[in-house]
Scaffold this active site. Sequence first.
Site, PDB file in Angstrom:
ATOM      1  N   ASP A   1       0.838  -1.203   0.000  1.00 20.59           N
ATOM      2  CA  ASP A   1       0.000   0.000   0.000  1.00 20.59           C
ATOM      3  C   ASP A   1       0.871   1.251   0.000  1.00 20.59           C
ATOM      4  O   ASP A   1       0.398   2.357  -0.248  1.00 20.59           O
ATOM      5  CB  ASP A   1      -1.006  -0.011   1.168  1.00 20.59           C
ATOM      6  CG  ASP A   1      -0.322  -0.107   2.519  1.00 20.59           C
ATOM      7  OD1 ASP A   1       0.913  -0.219   2.587  1.00 20.59           O
ATOM      8  OD2 ASP A   1      -1.058  -0.065   3.542  1.00 20.59           O
ATOM      9  N   SER A   2       2.182   1.070   0.243  1.00 17.49           N
ATOM     10  CA  SER A   2       3.120   2.193   0.101  1.00 17.49           C
ATOM     11  C   SER A   2       3.079   2.733  -1.326  1.00 17.49           C
ATOM     12  O   SER A   2       3.501   3.861  -1.575  1.00 17.49           O
ATOM     13  CB  SER A   2       4.549   1.757   0.452  1.00 17.49           C
ATOM     14  OG  SER A   2       4.912   0.608  -0.288  1.00 17.49           O
TER      15      SER A   2
ATOM     16  N   ASP B   1      -0.994  -6.291  -0.755  1.00 22.12           N
ATOM     17  CA  ASP B   1      -1.160  -5.652   0.552  1.00 22.12           C
ATOM     18  C   ASP B   1      -2.600  -5.162   0.731  1.00 22.12           C
ATOM     19  O   ASP B   1      -3.039  -4.257  -0.002  1.00 22.12           O
ATOM     20  CB  ASP B   1      -0.193  -4.455   0.603  1.00 22.12           C
ATOM     21  CG  ASP B   1       0.236  -4.099   1.997  1.00 22.12           C
ATOM     22  OD1 ASP B   1      -0.171  -4.798   2.946  1.00 22.12           O
ATOM     23  OD2 ASP B   1       0.990  -3.114   2.133  1.00 22.12           O
TER      24      ASP B   1
ATOM     25  N   LYS C   1      -1.358  -9.726   2.449  1.00 21.09           N
ATOM     26  CA  LYS C   1      -0.751  -9.259   3.708  1.00 21.09           C
ATOM     27  C   LYS C   1      -1.709  -8.315   4.402  1.00 21.09           C
ATOM     28  O   LYS C   1      -2.372  -7.503   3.745  1.00 21.09           O
ATOM     29  CB  LYS C   1       0.577  -8.551   3.407  1.00 21.09           C
ATOM     30  CG  LYS C   1       1.235  -7.934   4.639  1.00 21.09           C
ATOM     31  CD  LYS C   1       2.654  -7.470   4.355  1.00 21.09           C
ATOM     32  CE  LYS C   1       2.771  -6.068   3.827  1.00 21.09           C
ATOM     33  NZ  LYS C   1       2.204  -5.009   4.681  1.00 21.09           N
TER      34      LYS C   1
ATOM     35  N   GLU D   1       8.213  -4.696  11.029  1.00 22.48           N
ATOM     36  CA  GLU D   1       8.629  -3.367  10.565  1.00 22.48           C
ATOM     37  C   GLU D   1       9.077  -2.497  11.736  1.00 22.48           C
ATOM     38  O   GLU D   1       8.333  -2.321  12.717  1.00 22.48           O
ATOM     39  CB  GLU D   1       7.471  -2.683   9.811  1.00 22.48           C
ATOM     40  CG  GLU D   1       7.875  -1.292   9.313  1.00 22.48           C
ATOM     41  CD  GLU D   1       6.949  -0.687   8.273  1.00 22.48           C
ATOM     42  OE1 GLU D   1       6.012  -1.376   7.824  1.00 22.48           O
ATOM     43  OE2 GLU D   1       7.178   0.479   7.913  1.00 22.48           O
TER      44      GLU D   1
END
Length: 262
Positions: free
Chosen positions: A42-43, A82, A111, A180
């Site tokens: 989603d980044s 994601d 994810k 993360e």
Amino acid sequence: MKINEFIQRKQSGQKISMITCYDYTFAGIINETDIDSVLVGDSGTMIMHGSKTTTEATVDEISFMIKGVSRAIDNNKVIVGDMPFLSYRKGLKFAMNTVDAFVRSGANIVKLEGVEGNQKIIKHIIGSGVPVMGHIGLTPQSINALGGYFVQGKLEKDAEKLLEQAKELSDLGCCSIVLECVPSELARIVTETVDIPTVGIGAGPNTDGQVLVLQDMLGMFKDLKPRFVRRYLDGFQLVKDALNHYHREVAESVFPDSKESF
Ligand code: KIV
């Protein structure tokens, strides 16, 4: 790399390399490399479209990116899709529609961030034949609750909670966990405790694999240099130089020449 191998890597001790990708062009390059797996994160909404946080990413946006990526990737690499902000918090139907869209677009794994409140959905997705990757530590979709992009699990109670979360994701049947921005030592403990592979970003060297945002490691952003990123290219400067070179040749009537003309 096939999906079973991805899961078996932990036993063999061979590290997993993962890179984010959001488009067909870069996916075509990645496809020719030895990289094991691709995360359509989603980044992408920040990297490709300049949004301030990942909370702007939508299911349609990520599905579109997965499609572009999967068209360039042979089945030698695992593609992770994601699940964006709230897409697994609006009930089972919405979550499964997202999984449906992602798998039909070419994802092999989905994810999702966090554990609390996601257990039923995680089990249902796995029970539907779709592997799930967990994501704990810094979970950027919760930026409004976290108040910033800080290292997580520094306090003993937070570290214990993170370890419990990792165990729970493993017990739920997740195929892997992204860790993360957590201290290296905590990442080591988690990695040694759970049976499934951990993939770190800002989590030090003691994980079963590493993931980086493609544009970060290619140095595509002039001023963005998070501590955990290693730049393998000065992409910003290289692309800028190429564009200026092109501009000069147009301005000086050097491009196109006779060989480039009909
Ligand atoms: O979206 C993303 O790029 C991610 C990585 C930071 C793991 O979730």
